[in-house]
Design an enzyme around this catalytic site. Structure first.
Site, PDB file in Angstrom:
ATOM      1  CD  GLU A 139      80.076  -1.827 -32.066  1.00 49.01           C
ATOM      2  OE1 GLU A 139      80.200  -1.264 -33.133  1.00 49.01           O
ATOM      3  OE2 GLU A 139      79.621  -1.279 -31.047  1.00 49.01           O
ATOM      4  CG  ASP A 186      81.391   1.496 -32.491  1.00 45.88           C
ATOM      5  OD1 ASP A 186      80.900   1.755 -31.380  1.00 45.88           O
ATOM      6  OD2 ASP A 186      82.493   0.921 -32.635  1.00 45.88           O
ATOM      7  CG  ASP A 246      82.091   3.116 -37.722  1.00 50.59           C
ATOM      8  OD1 ASP A 246      81.271   2.221 -37.405  1.00 50.59           O
ATOM      9  OD2 ASP A 246      83.308   3.014 -37.499  1.00 50.59           O
ATOM     10  CD  GLU A 302      83.841  -2.418 -40.849  1.00 49.99           C
ATOM     11  OE1 GLU A 302      83.630  -3.511 -40.305  1.00 49.99           O
ATOM     12  OE2 GLU A 302      83.995  -2.294 -42.071  1.00 49.99           O
ATOM     13  CE1 TYR A 344      83.310   4.287 -32.806  1.00 49.62           C
ATOM     14  CE2 TYR A 344      83.102   5.388 -34.934  1.00 49.62           C
ATOM     15  CZ  TYR A 344      83.308   4.240 -34.184  1.00 49.62           C
ATOM     16  OH  TYR A 344      83.515   3.045 -34.819  1.00 49.62           O
ATOM     17  NE  ARG A 395      88.153   2.067 -36.003  1.00 53.28           N
ATOM     18  CZ  ARG A 395      88.072   1.396 -34.862  1.00 53.28           C
ATOM     19  NH1 ARG A 395      86.995   1.559 -34.085  1.00 53.28           N
ATOM     20  NH2 ARG A 395      89.021   0.575 -34.469  1.00 53.28           N
ATOM     21  CG  HIS A 399      80.533   9.967 -37.292  1.00 46.48           C
ATOM     22  ND1 HIS A 399      79.213   9.703 -37.482  1.00 46.48           N
ATOM     23  CD2 HIS A 399      81.213   8.911 -37.811  1.00 46.48           C
ATOM     24  CE1 HIS A 399      79.087   8.520 -38.077  1.00 46.48           C
ATOM     25  NE2 HIS A 399      80.289   8.027 -38.295  1.00 46.48           N
TER      26      HIS A 399
END
Length: 871
Positions: A7, A80, A82, A84, A296, A298, A343
């Site tokens: 990203e 990432d 997740d 998103e 990570y 989130r 996670h």
């Protein structure tokens, strides 16, 4: 070289260092596509088809990826780990396929890593997979739901509730929580109660506190001592008796550490300990993650990787010793409702790297890393061991019993590193240390004191407690908490004051409207159930279009039902809902909605075009009574200025009143009559509160303009006055004030205090400044002529700092460039940028037309002789 896409450029740089020259690592800069912010981007009638659009900023990033794929078509999506991140990978695949950069035989794989470390990245590259379609479906469902709610509900608000900005699927429920808490606080009525504490002394001379728990042989409840009289009787009962230690009970206790952080608990603790908002916390954590320092951020998981647990235990043993290490590793069970989106916990990537070892320059990053490091370490440490002691002290007849609580820390365990903060904590008597006491000990009373208390309303939410409450209700998910809490503040629905969230007028109105006309969709259970359905989609157990279909069928019907609502009908309904808040019962039992000004009209809530709400009279415009939105404030009402003006007194038989006019407050002598349509008036100067003005101040204002005298040079009058732009001097023939010279005064008080000498000086300075105004400014540096368009390019010193000027274009010089070092080329760049921003064009000068070459003069030829004709 295979193309790896992440990203952010920071991640790209870090990962490129791990993978080396065998890979091309590029950044997508977040999402490359999104739904255009216009109606028709989601089509419910076309099986919820969604029209995506590549953002203008993303086109160059997408092109860079397309160009890189020309050299090596292998694509590795490393966004990432997740929902998103999965969606970004899916969007990239779709966009690149549409541009034919990806073909059927192009190798496309997806890799995920929970930390940006060399081992995590290289291990991920060995275990590629395909894009997780159920996770993408969950993203599509959430995006479509948010769009359908926002683009269908917000216009209803705009039409029916002037000033409302927007409504969202989860933000509206979050706002409801804050508004309802505020209404609880407003409806709360405190209750008085008393306690009695005694300061007692042991036979060994040590003192301690004990609280009365039993009186007249009856155990006291919280409100049994309801007033000072009852409390004083209890004091007398204690003072009239000897007290001995009846019992001493000591119990061992343990305290276990909190689990490591997940997204919500990190946001809560950062708010408690540092006052960081949810958005700030996630921004700082993002930078720590991209630097490879934490996993990570989130996540709704609290489990730790086995190797991380081992590393933490090794670090604990090294730094604190074996006694701080439990016999077995602590295992924390993941409480996430959806394991697919859960996670590992948020932890340092290397447990051996303390905050000092990490050498983090940024203060916020250092604080947050230290918090994460200590919480993770503490989560694997031994429990704290305590001894809790309860001592009862009684009179011989046991009519009076007091109790003392305390504790002794036997072994601090994890507390040596970290202790979790508390929300709205109060002092706990159990934390106090007690002296050595033995059953049968006599005690001396050093003092016995009653204490008055009042019950307290529930506290306003902080961002930490709001996130905690949303989590308890199952509303929102880790990746959404920060944006939800930020959005309701950006919309002006909520303000944060001293870290507390306070609903504003707009927020109350929106909540009242939605609770009446869309009650189901701001329901806590409904929202939580919808979140659970979306979790089932991400787990592959539900079809996302079916979930959308069920939602849209009922929601679109609810939207249609509001089509015929009139604004007056909506406002009256909100009046009813907010009546306890807006019109609380009066002490005299009168009608709280009766207008106190005209005594006939009804008070109701009204909205202005600006979006603000207020309370007004139904007899408008005959009665112009208004007050601010909210419950009436008797003190404010008493000092408020009514529409007919507030009478300050009389002077020379004239009433002196203060008014709030269209262009600001003013004082007036006398009333408006047929013969006196323009009575003397003077505006109230800025900084003066019109509600606080008395008769002396009003008369002082009505004396203006003040004549200082005649100017010593020309005999023309000099006046001091208050004007539209503040206090000033006027050098003019009469009070008509036409023509003449004006000069500003520094303060309002100067209008009454300035003397002629000072006035002459100020007027002279003003005349002198006028003379220099027409002169051309002198450049502080000349750079030369514009190389393409001609004309001088110079540097000037302006009111707001140095700037470059060419023709009629002025461009500010940034603080990053020293004026003395600015080159002509840099100046041209600044001018071009300024011209582009203002829509002006820099026209290149035309090359001078070439003059036609001069013709050579030739000698005139003699006329040719005619040849003789042959005959």
């Amino acid at each position: 070289m295979p193309v790896v896409v992440v990203e952010s450029p920071a991640k790209a740089k870090k990962i490129n260092g791990y993978l080396g020259q065998d890979y091309t690592v590029l950044a997508s800069y977040g999402h490359v596509r999104d739904l255009p912010p216009k109606d028709g981007s989601v089509l419910p009638d076309d099986d919820f088809a969604m029209k995506w659009e590549v953002a203008s900023d993303s086109k160059k990033h997408l092109k860079a990826i397309i160009d890189a794929l020309k050299d090596d078509p292998a694509l590795i999506l490393a966004t990432d780990p997740d929902r998103e991140g999965e969606a970004i990978s899916w969007h990239l695949t779709e966009a690149l396929t549409a541009r034919k950069a990806i073909k059927k035989d192009t190798p496309v794989s997806r890799v995920v890593f929970n930390a940006i470390t060399k081992s995590a990245v290289t291990e991920a590259m060995k275990n590629p997979r395909q894009v997780d379609q159920p996770l993408v479906d969950a993203y599509l469902a959430r995006r479509a739901l948010d769009y359908l709610v926002g683009f269908n509900l917000s216009p209803v608000l705009w039409r029916k509730l002037p000033g409302a900005k927007s409504a969202g699927r989860v933000q509206s429920v979050c706002l409801r929580l804050i508004v309802e808490r505020e209404m609880e606080i407003e409806a709360f009525r405190n209750q008085e109660y008393w306690t009695v504490k005694a300061l007692l002394q042991t036979p060994r001379g040590q003192t301690f506190e004990a609280r009365l728990t039993t009186l007249a042989g009856k155990k006291l409840d919280k409100f049994d001592l309801a007033n000072a009289t009852q409390a004083e009787m209890a004091v007398q009962a204690i003072n009239s008796r000897d007290l001995i230690v009846k019992s001493v009970e000591a119990k061992p206790a343990t305290r276990n550490p909190s689990p490591p952080f997940m997204t919500s608990t990190l946001q809560q603790e950062a708010s408690r300990k540092f006052g960081m908002g949810a958005r700030q916390t996630m921004s700082v954590a993002q930078r720590l993650y991209e630097a490879g320092l934490i996993t990570y951020m989130r996540t709704d998981g609290i489990d730790m990787a086995p190797e991380a647990v081992t590393s933490a235990r090794d670090a604990i043993k090294t730094k604190f010793g074996a006694e701080y290490l439990p016999d077995q590793p602590r295992i924390y069970k993941n409480k996430a409702k959806n394991a697919q989106e859960a996670h590992e916990c948020i932890r340092p990537t290397e447990m051996s790297v303390s905050t000092e070892d990490a050498k983090i320059a940024d203060a916020d990053q250092r604080k947050l890393y230290d918090l994460i490091y200590k919480r993770t370490m503490a989560s694997q440490m031994a429990a704290a061991r305590l001894e809790r002691t309860v001592v009862d002290i009684a009179s011989k007849d046991e009519q009076v019993i007091l109790r003392a609580n305390g504790q002794v820390m036997l072994f601090e365990g994890f507390i040596a590193v970290y202790e979790e903060g508390k929300d709205d904590s109060v002092i706990d008597d159990d934390d106090k240390r007690l002296p050595q006491l033995t059953e049968g000990d006599t005690t001396d009373k050093k003092s016995v004191d009653p204490e008055q208390h009042f019950t307290q309303p529930p506290p306003r939410y902080t961002e930490a407690t709001l996130v905690k409450r949303m989590e308890e209700l199952g509303i929102g998910r880790p990746s959404t908490y920060a944006s939800i809490v930020t959005t309701i503040q950006d919309r002006g629905y909520v303000e944060k004051d001293k870290n507390r969230l306070i609903p504003q007028d707009k927020g109350r109105l929106v909540t009242a409207f939605l609770e009446n006309y869309f009650r189901k969709y701001v329901g806590y259970d409904f929202t939580a159930d919808l979140e659970n359905q979306l979790d089932e989609v991400s787990a592959g157990d539900a079809n996302y279009k079916k979930v959308l279909g069920q939602f849209w069928r009922d929601f679109s019907a609810a939207i249609a039902e509001t089509a015929d609502l009139r604004i007056t009908e909506v406002l009256e309904k909100i009046n009813e809902v907010l009546e306890p808040h807006l019109f609380p019962p009066l002490e005299d039992g009168g009608d709280p909605r009766l207008c106190p000004n005209c005594g006939a009209g009804r008070l109701s809530m009204r909205t202005a075009r600006s979006g603000g709400a207020f309370i007004g009279c139904s007899n408008y415009p005959e009665c112009r009574y208004t007050r601010p939105f909210g419950p009436p404030d008797p003190e404010a009402e008493a000092s408020a200025i009514p529409p007919e003006g507030k009478l300050l007194g009389t002077d020379q038989d004239d009433e002196i009143r203060v008014f709030k006019g269209r262009f600001g407050p003013y004082v007036q002598r006398g009333a408006v009559t047929e013969d006196n349509k323009k009575p003397p008036r003077t505006g109230v100067p800025e900084g003066w509160q019109p509600e606080e003005i008395g008769l002396p101040e009003a008369l002082k204002l009505l004396e203006l303009p003040r004549l200082l005298g005649t100017h010593p040079e020309d005999g023309v009058n000099v006046w001091a006055n208050l004007g539209r732009y503040g206090p000033y001097l006027k050098h003019a023939e009469s009070t008509s004030f036409k023509g003449g010279t004006n000069a500003n005064l520094e303060t309002v008080e100067d209008v009454w205090e300035v003397g002629m000498n000072r006035a002459v000086q100020l007027l002279a300075e003003k005349v002198a400044s006028r003379g220099s105004r027409g002169k051309a400014a002198t450049p502080i540096r000349e750079l030369g002529d514009h190389p393409e368009a001609g004309g001088p390019v110079n540097i000037y010193d302006g009111k707001y700092g140095p700037y470059v000027k060419w023709e009629k274009i002025n461009a500010t010089i940034p603080d990053t460039i020293e004026t003395d070092e600015l080159t002509l080329a840099q100046a041209i760049d600044l001018i071009d940028a300024r011209a582009a921003k203002s829509g002006k064009k820099v026209t290149k000068k035309k090359a001078p037309a070439k003059k036609p070459a001069a013709k050579k003069k030739t000698a005139a030829k003699a006329p040719a002789k005619k040849k003789a004709s042959k005959s």
